[in-house]
Motif scaffolding. Structure first.
Motif, PDB file in Angstrom:
ATOM      1  N   ARG A 271      -8.340  11.634  -8.258  1.00 49.87           N
ATOM      2  CA  ARG A 271      -9.054  10.831  -7.259  1.00 49.87           C
ATOM      3  C   ARG A 271      -8.109  10.126  -6.289  1.00 49.87           C
ATOM      4  O   ARG A 271      -8.428   9.975  -5.100  1.00 49.87           O
ATOM      5  CB  ARG A 271      -9.933   9.798  -7.972  1.00 49.87           C
ATOM      6  CG  ARG A 271     -10.702   8.862  -7.042  1.00 49.87           C
ATOM      7  CD  ARG A 271     -11.742   8.054  -7.811  1.00 49.87           C
ATOM      8  NE  ARG A 271     -11.134   7.263  -8.860  1.00 49.87           N
ATOM      9  CZ  ARG A 271     -10.629   6.032  -8.691  1.00 49.87           C
ATOM     10  NH1 ARG A 271     -10.649   5.476  -7.495  1.00 49.87           N
ATOM     11  NH2 ARG A 271     -10.112   5.366  -9.699  1.00 49.87           N
ATOM     12  N   THR A 272      -6.947   9.719  -6.750  1.00 54.02           N
ATOM     13  CA  THR A 272      -6.095   8.840  -5.946  1.00 54.02           C
ATOM     14  C   THR A 272      -4.783   9.472  -5.485  1.00 54.02           C
ATOM     15  O   THR A 272      -4.251   9.093  -4.440  1.00 54.02           O
ATOM     16  CB  THR A 272      -5.761   7.558  -6.730  1.00 54.02           C
ATOM     17  OG1 THR A 272      -5.038   7.903  -7.923  1.00 54.02           O
ATOM     18  CG2 THR A 272      -7.031   6.803  -7.116  1.00 54.02           C
ATOM     19  N   HIS A 273      -4.211  10.412  -6.257  1.00 58.70           N
ATOM     20  CA  HIS A 273      -2.914  11.005  -5.914  1.00 58.70           C
ATOM     21  C   HIS A 273      -3.138  12.270  -5.081  1.00 58.70           C
ATOM     22  O   HIS A 273      -2.861  13.385  -5.522  1.00 58.70           O
ATOM     23  CB  HIS A 273      -2.117  11.324  -7.177  1.00 58.70           C
ATOM     24  CG  HIS A 273      -1.616  10.116  -7.893  1.00 58.70           C
ATOM     25  ND1 HIS A 273      -0.470  10.112  -8.671  1.00 58.70           N
ATOM     26  CD2 HIS A 273      -2.092   8.847  -7.956  1.00 58.70           C
ATOM     27  CE1 HIS A 273      -0.278   8.912  -9.179  1.00 58.70           C
ATOM     28  NE2 HIS A 273      -1.258   8.127  -8.764  1.00 58.70           N
ATOM     29  N   THR A 274      -3.638  12.084  -3.878  1.00 58.37           N
ATOM     30  CA  THR A 274      -3.956  13.222  -3.016  1.00 58.37           C
ATOM     31  C   THR A 274      -2.797  13.497  -2.054  1.00 58.37           C
ATOM     32  O   THR A 274      -2.082  12.578  -1.646  1.00 58.37           O
ATOM     33  CB  THR A 274      -5.245  12.948  -2.221  1.00 58.37           C
ATOM     34  OG1 THR A 274      -5.127  11.691  -1.534  1.00 58.37           O
ATOM     35  CG2 THR A 274      -6.442  12.882  -3.163  1.00 58.37           C
ATOM     36  N   THR A 275      -2.636  14.760  -1.694  1.00 56.73           N
ATOM     37  CA  THR A 275      -1.457  15.153  -0.905  1.00 56.73           C
ATOM     38  C   THR A 275      -1.458  14.548   0.492  1.00 56.73           C
ATOM     39  O   THR A 275      -0.385  14.382   1.089  1.00 56.73           O
ATOM     40  CB  THR A 275      -1.359  16.684  -0.799  1.00 56.73           C
ATOM     41  OG1 THR A 275      -2.560  17.196  -0.202  1.00 56.73           O
ATOM     42  CG2 THR A 275      -1.157  17.310  -2.171  1.00 56.73           C
ATOM     43  N   ASP A 276      -2.639  14.209   1.025  1.00 59.13           N
ATOM     44  CA  ASP A 276      -2.670  13.600   2.361  1.00 59.13           C
ATOM     45  C   ASP A 276      -2.180  12.162   2.355  1.00 59.13           C
ATOM     46  O   ASP A 276      -1.967  11.573   3.405  1.00 59.13           O
ATOM     47  CB  ASP A 276      -4.076  13.669   2.953  1.00 59.13           C
ATOM     48  CG  ASP A 276      -5.080  12.826   2.188  1.00 59.13           C
ATOM     49  OD1 ASP A 276      -4.970  12.745   0.945  1.00 59.13           O
ATOM     50  OD2 ASP A 276      -5.993  12.251   2.815  1.00 59.13           O
ATOM     51  N   ARG A 277      -1.966  11.601   1.151  1.00 57.02           N
ATOM     52  CA  ARG A 277      -1.501  10.221   1.030  1.00 57.02           C
ATOM     53  C   ARG A 277      -0.185  10.173   0.260  1.00 57.02           C
ATOM     54  O   ARG A 277       0.045   9.299  -0.562  1.00 57.02           O
ATOM     55  CB  ARG A 277      -2.555   9.343   0.345  1.00 57.02           C
ATOM     56  CG  ARG A 277      -3.923   9.331   1.021  1.00 57.02           C
ATOM     57  CD  ARG A 277      -3.852   8.922   2.467  1.00 57.02           C
ATOM     58  NE  ARG A 277      -3.229   7.611   2.651  1.00 57.02           N
ATOM     59  CZ  ARG A 277      -2.740   7.180   3.800  1.00 57.02           C
ATOM     60  NH1 ARG A 277      -2.757   7.951   4.875  1.00 57.02           N
ATOM     61  NH2 ARG A 277      -2.196   5.974   3.888  1.00 57.02           N
ATOM     62  N   MET A 278       0.702  11.135   0.556  1.00 49.86           N
ATOM     63  CA  MET A 278       2.020  11.194  -0.077  1.00 49.86           C
ATOM     64  C   MET A 278       3.097  11.393   0.977  1.00 49.86           C
ATOM     65  O   MET A 278       2.873  12.076   1.985  1.00 49.86           O
ATOM     66  CB  MET A 278       2.102  12.354  -1.075  1.00 49.86           C
ATOM     67  CG  MET A 278       1.224  12.225  -2.292  1.00 49.86           C
ATOM     68  SD  MET A 278       1.444  13.667  -3.391  1.00 49.86           S
ATOM     69  CE  MET A 278       0.297  13.243  -4.709  1.00 49.86           C
ATOM     70  N   VAL A 279       4.272  10.807   0.707  1.00 53.12           N
ATOM     71  CA  VAL A 279       5.449  11.010   1.558  1.00 53.12           C
ATOM     72  C   VAL A 279       6.652  11.259   0.659  1.00 53.12           C
ATOM     73  O   VAL A 279       6.876  10.533  -0.314  1.00 53.12           O
ATOM     74  CB  VAL A 279       5.718   9.784   2.457  1.00 53.12           C
ATOM     75  CG1 VAL A 279       7.119   9.848   3.062  1.00 53.12           C
ATOM     76  CG2 VAL A 279       4.685   9.688   3.570  1.00 53.12           C
ATOM     77  N   PHE A 280       7.412  12.311   0.992  1.00 50.67           N
ATOM     78  CA  PHE A 280       8.691  12.554   0.314  1.00 50.67           C
ATOM     79  C   PHE A 280       9.784  12.034   1.231  1.00 50.67           C
ATOM     80  O   PHE A 280       9.993  12.547   2.329  1.00 50.67           O
ATOM     81  CB  PHE A 280       8.891  14.043   0.022  1.00 50.67           C
ATOM     82  CG  PHE A 280      10.169  14.339  -0.719  1.00 50.67           C
ATOM     83  CD1 PHE A 280      10.347  13.888  -2.019  1.00 50.67           C
ATOM     84  CD2 PHE A 280      11.193  15.045  -0.111  1.00 50.67           C
ATOM     85  CE1 PHE A 280      11.526  14.150  -2.708  1.00 50.67           C
ATOM     86  CE2 PHE A 280      12.373  15.320  -0.788  1.00 50.67           C
ATOM     87  CZ  PHE A 280      12.546  14.862  -2.094  1.00 50.67           C
ATOM     88  N   SER A 281      10.463  10.986   0.783  1.00 48.80           N
ATOM     89  CA  SER A 281      11.479  10.316   1.590  1.00 48.80           C
ATOM     90  C   SER A 281      12.861  10.571   1.006  1.00 48.80           C
ATOM     91  O   SER A 281      13.033  10.573  -0.213  1.00 48.80           O
ATOM     92  CB  SER A 281      11.203   8.808   1.622  1.00 48.80           C
ATOM     93  OG  SER A 281      12.156   8.126   2.401  1.00 48.80           O
TER      94      SER A 281
ATOM     95  N   GLN B 183      -7.487  15.687  -0.361  1.00 55.38           N
ATOM     96  CA  GLN B 183      -7.701  14.598   0.578  1.00 55.38           C
ATOM     97  C   GLN B 183      -8.378  13.416  -0.098  1.00 55.38           C
ATOM     98  O   GLN B 183      -9.213  13.590  -1.000  1.00 55.38           O
ATOM     99  CB  GLN B 183      -8.539  15.058   1.772  1.00 55.38           C
ATOM    100  CG  GLN B 183      -7.820  16.044   2.683  1.00 55.38           C
ATOM    101  CD  GLN B 183      -8.589  16.297   3.963  1.00 55.38           C
ATOM    102  OE1 GLN B 183      -9.812  16.215   3.993  1.00 55.38           O
ATOM    103  NE2 GLN B 183      -7.864  16.594   5.026  1.00 55.38           N
ATOM    104  N   ARG B 184      -8.005  12.218   0.360  1.00 62.95           N
ATOM    105  CA  ARG B 184      -8.590  10.993  -0.159  1.00 62.95           C
ATOM    106  C   ARG B 184     -10.091  10.963   0.130  1.00 62.95           C
ATOM    107  O   ARG B 184     -10.514  11.170   1.261  1.00 62.95           O
ATOM    108  CB  ARG B 184      -7.883   9.798   0.487  1.00 62.95           C
ATOM    109  CG  ARG B 184      -8.406   8.413   0.148  1.00 62.95           C
ATOM    110  CD  ARG B 184      -8.142   8.013  -1.290  1.00 62.95           C
ATOM    111  NE  ARG B 184      -6.748   8.072  -1.674  1.00 62.95           N
ATOM    112  CZ  ARG B 184      -5.880   7.061  -1.527  1.00 62.95           C
ATOM    113  NH1 ARG B 184      -6.249   5.943  -0.943  1.00 62.95           N
ATOM    114  NH2 ARG B 184      -4.637   7.201  -1.948  1.00 62.95           N
ATOM    115  N   GLY B 185     -10.884  10.701  -0.901  1.00 60.29           N
ATOM    116  CA  GLY B 185     -12.329  10.713  -0.748  1.00 60.29           C
ATOM    117  C   GLY B 185     -12.961   9.330  -0.757  1.00 60.29           C
ATOM    118  O   GLY B 185     -14.179   9.201  -0.898  1.00 60.29           O
TER     119      GLY B 185
END
Length: 404
Positions: A177-187, A212-214
């Motif tokens: 529910r929460t760890h969606t790829t649209d809300r991730m950054v690899f820094s 995607q975050r729902g």
């Protein structure tokens, strides 16, 4: 160009800065924290962070923990109210190994029940340690009151009774529910060519299915100012005076950060340290902090003192707050405060790891990153009137919590 950015086909964004040196840092910043827990999930975001290290489809727990350590590197993670970060430090030549390991635990962890039960004991001990520290606990109690009815209120660790209920299925449901790829950054940061950093990220992160975050976070509802005392039978009085403050995208964020630094920042010449510690000798530990969130923030003044001195400390703090609300700084004092703040930021940015984590969070929230020179320029433009205005907004009708 200071930063190189890219986006993978599944929506994961990347940011890289090439710098000289033999050490590199990288992190996966996930826009999911304790704020995103349902009421029956309190503590689950933090438990999930621990569970990432308990084994994957290709590695057992000891292999996860030894992969980088055997090479002299480090792997770690932390959870906040709004994000979870898995980060690694290693030699430049081991950059790809670190990226692969982060991807493995972020997307292919198996959460074996036997390992989870053992880790619950570790977190229970962490909760007990936290309860033994009133200086830490008072912050969470204060936020719980300040953001009453909001998911921002409860503490990150959760409770031991709830922790006992969580299992692998609960973690998988939460991450889905929460760890969606649209809300991730690899820094990442290190002496690695930008295109090489992107290629490594594509190799290990692009195969993950897009998601995607729902849901949307609900802004915290209004709460009236409060003054509360709690009997803790501590040797000292612990106190927080604070208020809601500017969100991370608010135009007043930098002026508020500057005026909070003037009030009670880390330097010995902060107003509170000068008046309460140096002049009157009433408190060893006094500080002011500002923490922005996506849609709100918090300013908090904390001190501890002998019980007999607490009232005097509060009165002196109120005097300083009144002066900041009503008396604009002189040009000389403002110039000194700006130089001090800029120098503190510059020294902080010398830590490549901190710089990398900050850049990742900024890209996650704003899809953009200011260079340090751009930040310095904005600070130099702040006027004394802006500081008085923001102090008038935030340092008024403040709430207070006292542990005695």
């Amino acid at each position: 160009m200071e930063f190189y950015t890219y986006t993978l086909p599944n929506g994961i964004r990347g940011i890289h800065r090439q710098v000289k040196g033999s050490v590199a840092h990288c992190a996966l910043v996930i826009d999911a924290g304790s704020r995103d827990e349902h009421p029956d999930e309190y503590g689950l975001a933090h438990f999930t962070e621990h569970a990432f290290f308990k084994g994957t489809r290709r590695r057992r727990a000891w292999q996860v923990n030894c992969r980088l350590e055997n090479l002299g590197g480090e792997l770690n993670a932390f959870t906040t109210k709004e994000d979870t970060t898995i980060h690694a430090t290693k030699l430049r030549g081991d950059f790809a190994k670190a990226a692969e390991l982060i991807a493995d635990i972020a997307f292919r962890s198996t959460f074996p029940e036997r390992e989870l039960e053992r880790e619950k004991e570790v977190i229970a001990d962490e909760i007990n340690t936290y309860k033994d520290s009133p200086a830490d606990m008072i912050y969470d109690t204060f936020e719980d009151l300040l953001f009453a009815g909001s998911e921002l209120g409860h503490n990150i660790l959760g409770r031991k009774a709830a922790l006992a209920r969580y299992d692998g299925d609960a973690i998988r449901a939460f991450t889905a529910r929460t760890h969606t790829t649209d809300r991730m950054v690899f820094s990442s940061i290190g002496n690695i060519a930008p295109r090489t950093a992107e290629a490594v990220a594509r190799r290990y992160f692009a195969a993950e299915e897009a998601s995607q975050r729902g849901f949307r976070r609900a802004a915290p509802a209004y709460t009236a100012p409060f003054a509360k005392e709690v009997a803790r039978h501590t040797h000292q009085t612990h106190c927080i005076i604070g208020n809601r403050a500017c969100a991370i995208g608010d135009e007043d964020r930098l002026p508020l950060a500057l005026v909070t630094n003037i009030l009670g920042g880390p330097s010995a010449n902060s107003l509170l340290n000068t008046v309460i510690r140096e002049k009157h000798g009433l408190s060893y530990n006094i500080e002011a902090s500002y923490t922005p969130y996506t849609d709100t923030g918090i300013v908090a003044i904390y001190f501890s003192s002998d019980h007999d001195n607490a009232g005097r400390c509060i009165a002196l703090i109120e005097e300083q707050l009144y002066r900041l609300r009503t008396e604009p700084l002189t040009a000389r004092r403002l110039s000194m405060a700006k130089k001090q703040f800029i120098a503190q930021l510059a020294i902080s940015s010398e830590s490549n790891e901190s710089y990398m984590l900050g850049a990742g969070k900024s890209l996650l929230l704003h899809d953009d990153v200011d260079t340090m020179e751009q930040v310095y320029a904005k600070i130099r433009e702040i006027s004394a009137e802006q500081l008085t205005e923001v102090a008038g907004k935030v340092f008024t009708n403040m709430s207070r919590l006292v542990y005695k």
